[in-house]
Design a protein around this motif. Structure first.
Motif, PDB file in Angstrom:
ATOM      1  N   THR A  55       0.850  -1.197   0.000  1.00 20.08           N
ATOM      2  CA  THR A  55       0.000   0.000   0.000  1.00 20.08           C
ATOM      3  C   THR A  55       0.882   1.243   0.000  1.00 20.08           C
ATOM      4  OG1 THR A  55      -0.121   0.107   2.431  1.00 20.08           O
ATOM      5  CG2 THR A  55      -1.847  -1.140   1.303  1.00 20.08           C
ATOM      6  N   VAL A  56       0.363   2.331  -0.566  1.00 25.32           N
ATOM      7  CA  VAL A  56       1.083   3.593  -0.600  1.00 25.32           C
ATOM      8  C   VAL A  56       0.145   4.697  -0.163  1.00 25.32           C
ATOM      9  CG1 VAL A  56       2.367   5.233  -2.020  1.00 25.32           C
ATOM     10  CG2 VAL A  56       2.546   2.783  -2.507  1.00 25.32           C
ATOM     11  N   GLU A  57       0.566   5.463   0.829  1.00 23.07           N
ATOM     12  CA  GLU A  57      -0.205   6.616   1.297  1.00 23.07           C
ATOM     13  C   GLU A  57       0.569   7.884   0.958  1.00 23.07           C
ATOM     14  OE1 GLU A  57      -3.140   6.173   2.414  1.00 23.07           O
ATOM     15  OE2 GLU A  57      -3.101   3.994   2.728  1.00 23.07           O
ATOM     16  N   GLU A  58       0.082   9.025   1.457  1.00 22.39           N
ATOM     17  CA  GLU A  58       0.700  10.306   1.110  1.00 22.39           C
ATOM     18  C   GLU A  58       2.141  10.410   1.598  1.00 22.39           C
ATOM     19  OE1 GLU A  58      -0.148  15.137   1.559  1.00 22.39           O
ATOM     20  OE2 GLU A  58      -1.466  13.680   2.533  1.00 22.39           O
ATOM     21  N   HIS A  59       2.409   9.876   2.807  1.00 22.24           N
ATOM     22  CA  HIS A  59       3.743  10.022   3.394  1.00 22.24           C
ATOM     23  C   HIS A  59       4.375   8.699   3.804  1.00 22.24           C
ATOM     24  CE1 HIS A  59       3.385  14.374   3.456  1.00 22.24           C
ATOM     25  NE2 HIS A  59       2.218  14.270   4.071  1.00 22.24           N
ATOM     26  N   ASP A  60       3.726   7.588   3.532  1.00 19.04           N
ATOM     27  CA  ASP A  60       4.314   6.306   3.930  1.00 19.04           C
ATOM     28  C   ASP A  60       3.892   5.192   2.983  1.00 19.04           C
ATOM     29  OD1 ASP A  60       1.723   5.356   4.868  1.00 19.04           O
ATOM     30  OD2 ASP A  60       2.039   6.585   6.638  1.00 19.04           O
ATOM     31  N   ALA A  61       4.528   4.041   3.161  1.00 23.18           N
ATOM     32  CA  ALA A  61       4.238   2.885   2.316  1.00 23.18           C
ATOM     33  C   ALA A  61       4.414   1.614   3.133  1.00 23.18           C
ATOM     34  CB  ALA A  61       5.163   2.866   1.106  1.00 23.18           C
ATOM     35  N   GLU A  62       3.583   0.605   2.831  1.00 24.27           N
ATOM     36  CA  GLU A  62       3.709  -0.697   3.482  1.00 24.27           C
ATOM     37  C   GLU A  62       4.304  -1.683   2.490  1.00 24.27           C
ATOM     38  OE1 GLU A  62       1.100  -4.015   5.986  1.00 24.27           O
ATOM     39  OE2 GLU A  62       0.090  -2.531   4.732  1.00 24.27           O
ATOM     40  N   LEU A  63       5.292  -2.445   2.936  1.00 21.28           N
ATOM     41  CA  LEU A  63       5.982  -3.390   2.074  1.00 21.28           C
ATOM     42  C   LEU A  63       5.933  -4.802   2.641  1.00 21.28           C
ATOM     43  CD1 LEU A  63       7.076  -0.691   0.911  1.00 21.28           C
ATOM     44  CD2 LEU A  63       9.346  -1.749   0.839  1.00 21.28           C
ATOM     45  N   GLN A  64       5.864  -5.759   1.742  1.00 20.90           N
ATOM     46  CA  GLN A  64       6.077  -7.159   2.095  1.00 20.90           C
ATOM     47  C   GLN A  64       7.552  -7.439   1.866  1.00 20.90           C
ATOM     48  OE1 GLN A  64       3.225  -9.410   2.750  1.00 20.90           O
ATOM     49  NE2 GLN A  64       4.804 -10.727   3.649  1.00 20.90           N
ATOM     50  N   VAL A  65       8.250  -7.928   2.885  1.00 20.05           N
ATOM     51  CA  VAL A  65       9.700  -8.092   2.787  1.00 20.05           C
ATOM     52  C   VAL A  65      10.094  -9.528   3.124  1.00 20.05           C
ATOM     53  CG1 VAL A  65      10.031  -5.676   3.422  1.00 20.05           C
ATOM     54  CG2 VAL A  65      10.137  -7.436   5.205  1.00 20.05           C
ATOM     55  N   HIS A  66      11.342  -9.854   2.865  1.00 19.36           N
ATOM     56  CA  HIS A  66      11.869 -11.155   3.266  1.00 19.36           C
ATOM     57  C   HIS A  66      11.925 -11.186   4.789  1.00 19.36           C
ATOM     58  CE1 HIS A  66      14.619 -14.544   3.756  1.00 19.36           C
ATOM     59  NE2 HIS A  66      14.429 -14.832   2.476  1.00 19.36           N
ATOM     60  N   GLN A  67      11.658 -12.349   5.377  1.00 22.02           N
ATOM     61  CA  GLN A  67      11.570 -12.415   6.834  1.00 22.02           C
ATOM     62  C   GLN A  67      12.895 -12.094   7.522  1.00 22.02           C
ATOM     63  OE1 GLN A  67      10.248 -16.147   8.716  1.00 22.02           O
ATOM     64  NE2 GLN A  67       8.632 -14.915   9.639  1.00 22.02           N
ATOM     65  N   ILE A  68      13.988 -12.498   6.925  1.00 24.71           N
ATOM     66  CA  ILE A  68      15.296 -12.171   7.512  1.00 24.71           C
ATOM     67  C   ILE A  68      15.520 -10.663   7.470  1.00 24.71           C
ATOM     68  CG2 ILE A  68      17.794 -12.368   7.157  1.00 24.71           C
ATOM     69  CD1 ILE A  68      17.348 -15.297   6.466  1.00 24.71           C
ATOM     70  N   GLN A  69      15.086 -10.018   6.381  1.00 23.32           N
ATOM     71  CA  GLN A  69      15.179  -8.557   6.303  1.00 23.32           C
ATOM     72  C   GLN A  69      14.340  -7.924   7.423  1.00 23.32           C
ATOM     73  OE1 GLN A  69      16.560  -7.275   2.919  1.00 23.32           O
ATOM     74  NE2 GLN A  69      17.235  -5.628   4.251  1.00 23.32           N
ATOM     75  N   ALA A  70      13.167  -8.488   7.671  1.00 19.25           N
ATOM     76  CA  ALA A  70      12.286  -7.954   8.722  1.00 19.25           C
ATOM     77  C   ALA A  70      12.947  -8.049  10.092  1.00 19.25           C
ATOM     78  CB  ALA A  70      10.957  -8.706   8.716  1.00 19.25           C
ATOM     79  N   VAL A  71      13.677  -9.120  10.331  1.00 22.27           N
ATOM     80  CA  VAL A  71      14.377  -9.284  11.610  1.00 22.27           C
ATOM     81  C   VAL A  71      15.394  -8.158  11.804  1.00 22.27           C
ATOM     82  CG1 VAL A  71      16.024 -10.721  12.876  1.00 22.27           C
ATOM     83  CG2 VAL A  71      14.064 -11.776  11.761  1.00 22.27           C
ATOM     84  N   VAL A  72      16.170  -7.870  10.754  1.00 26.01           N
ATOM     85  CA  VAL A  72      17.187  -6.826  10.851  1.00 26.01           C
ATOM     86  C   VAL A  72      16.537  -5.453  10.971  1.00 26.01           C
ATOM     87  CG1 VAL A  72      19.219  -5.823   9.778  1.00 26.01           C
ATOM     88  CG2 VAL A  72      18.744  -8.249   9.478  1.00 26.01           C
ATOM     89  N   ILE A  73      15.467  -5.229  10.205  1.00 24.41           N
ATOM     90  CA  ILE A  73      14.766  -3.947  10.261  1.00 24.41           C
ATOM     91  C   ILE A  73      14.180  -3.713  11.653  1.00 24.41           C
ATOM     92  CG2 ILE A  73      12.671  -2.772   9.458  1.00 24.41           C
ATOM     93  CD1 ILE A  73      13.309  -3.815   6.648  1.00 24.41           C
ATOM     94  N   ALA A  74      13.672  -4.767  12.271  1.00 21.66           N
ATOM     95  CA  ALA A  74      13.118  -4.643  13.621  1.00 21.66           C
ATOM     96  C   ALA A  74      14.200  -4.197  14.604  1.00 21.66           C
ATOM     97  CB  ALA A  74      12.513  -5.973  14.067  1.00 21.66           C
ATOM     98  N   HIS A  75      15.409  -4.574  14.331  1.00 17.28           N
ATOM     99  CA  HIS A  75      16.536  -4.211  15.185  1.00 17.28           C
ATOM    100  C   HIS A  75      16.995  -2.781  14.928  1.00 17.28           C
ATOM    101  CE1 HIS A  75      20.954  -4.138  16.118  1.00 17.28           C
ATOM    102  NE2 HIS A  75      20.519  -4.681  17.230  1.00 17.28           N
ATOM    103  N   GLU A  76      17.008  -2.357  13.649  1.00 22.75           N
ATOM    104  CA  GLU A  76      17.567  -1.052  13.282  1.00 22.75           C
ATOM    105  C   GLU A  76      16.533   0.064  13.195  1.00 22.75           C
ATOM    106  OE1 GLU A  76      19.810  -1.700   9.623  1.00 22.75           O
ATOM    107  OE2 GLU A  76      21.602  -1.720  10.836  1.00 22.75           O
ATOM    108  N   LYS A  77      15.284  -0.293  12.851  1.00 23.92           N
ATOM    109  CA  LYS A  77      14.205   0.686  12.649  1.00 23.92           C
ATOM    110  C   LYS A  77      14.501   1.634  11.473  1.00 23.92           C
ATOM    111  CE  LYS A  77      11.789  -0.697  16.214  1.00 23.92           C
ATOM    112  NZ  LYS A  77      12.646  -1.788  16.705  1.00 23.92           N
ATOM    113  N   LEU A  78      15.379   1.214  10.587  1.00 25.92           N
ATOM    114  CA  LEU A  78      15.755   1.982   9.407  1.00 25.92           C
ATOM    115  C   LEU A  78      16.019   1.005   8.262  1.00 25.92           C
ATOM    116  CD1 LEU A  78      18.454   4.203  11.144  1.00 25.92           C
ATOM    117  CD2 LEU A  78      16.333   5.112  10.226  1.00 25.92           C
TER     118      LEU A  78
END
Length: 236
Positions: A55-78
């Protein structure tokens, strides 16, 4: 992650975000081919997988990602978004992560310069305590613990400021599991930490030392990737 990328303004902060959001929207609708990949660094090892725009909104977007990527993103928040459709790489703040469903919501999107892309060699953070010391003529030896390493540089954490001038030349001695090695080193910079200081060195290893460093870096990469795959949120 500030040492990995630097945010840039190309046409202006608001205009850049509008352009990035429009590109993500075009990828979502299929007007542009989806070649989107995300980039993060976990213990200095790059983690990069493809992603799908949900999904894409005016200032943000939701993405489906690889689960390992999600683990790292959860740690970095970036994360960093890469696509041939962007003028430059894109840096984003992660406002929501669901590791189980492999979904993330991104905001604060801006163009960025990814400094890590300019690194001359692969770098890894250490998993175990490795003693390190720096010695130079007419200077007291500095003792600490190795923080990270590559074939061209190393950094060590020390308890006290050694008061060394930048560009001080000497030798670094580190105790790898395979044995101790000594390399010529030059001090590049000093960072202040909460519990001490980090000294960053440029190194010139001999062929034998280079082989030992390469072997250890490869071993650490294998360990780090296994650590990610064994994360409790990742399904086998």
């Amino acid at each position: 992650m500030n040492d990995i990328y630097q945010r840039l303004h190309v046409a202006g902060e608001a205009q850049d975000e509008t352009e990035i959001i429009a590109t993500l929207a075009a990828i979502k609708t299929g007007k542009l081919k989806n070649d989107l990949r995300l980039l993060n660094f976990y213990r200095e090892v790059p983690v990069s997988y493809g992603a799908e725009v949900l999904t894409v909104e005016e200032h943000d977007a939701e993405l489906q990602v690889h689960q390992i990527q999600a683990v790292v993103i959860a740690h970095e928040k970036l994360t960093v978004l890469k696509s041939s459709h962007f003028r430059r790489d894109v840096a984003a703040t992660v406002t929501y992560v669901n590791v189980e469903k492999s979904r993330v919501v991104l905001s604060n999107l801006s163009y960025a310069l990814v400094r890590a892309d300019r690194r001359m060699s692969v770098r890894v953070q250490l998993g175990s305590a490795i003693d390190a010391s720096f010695a130079a003529p007419e200077v007291d030896a500095v003792h600490g613990r190795l923080h990270d390493m590559s074939l061209t540089g190393m950094s060590i954490n020390v308890a006290r400021d050694p008061d060394l001038p930048v560009s001080q030349k000497g030798e670094l001695r580190i105790s790898l599991p395979s044995g101790s090695i000594t390399v010529a080193a030059s001090l590049l910079k000093v960072f202040t930490l909460d519990d001490g200081y980090r000294l960053v060195f440029e190194i010139e290893p001999s062929r034998a030392a280079e082989l030992s460093i390469s072997q250890y870096i490869f071993q650490r990469q294998v360990e780090i990737i296994k650590e990610l795959k064994d994360h409790p949120g990742v399904f086998s």
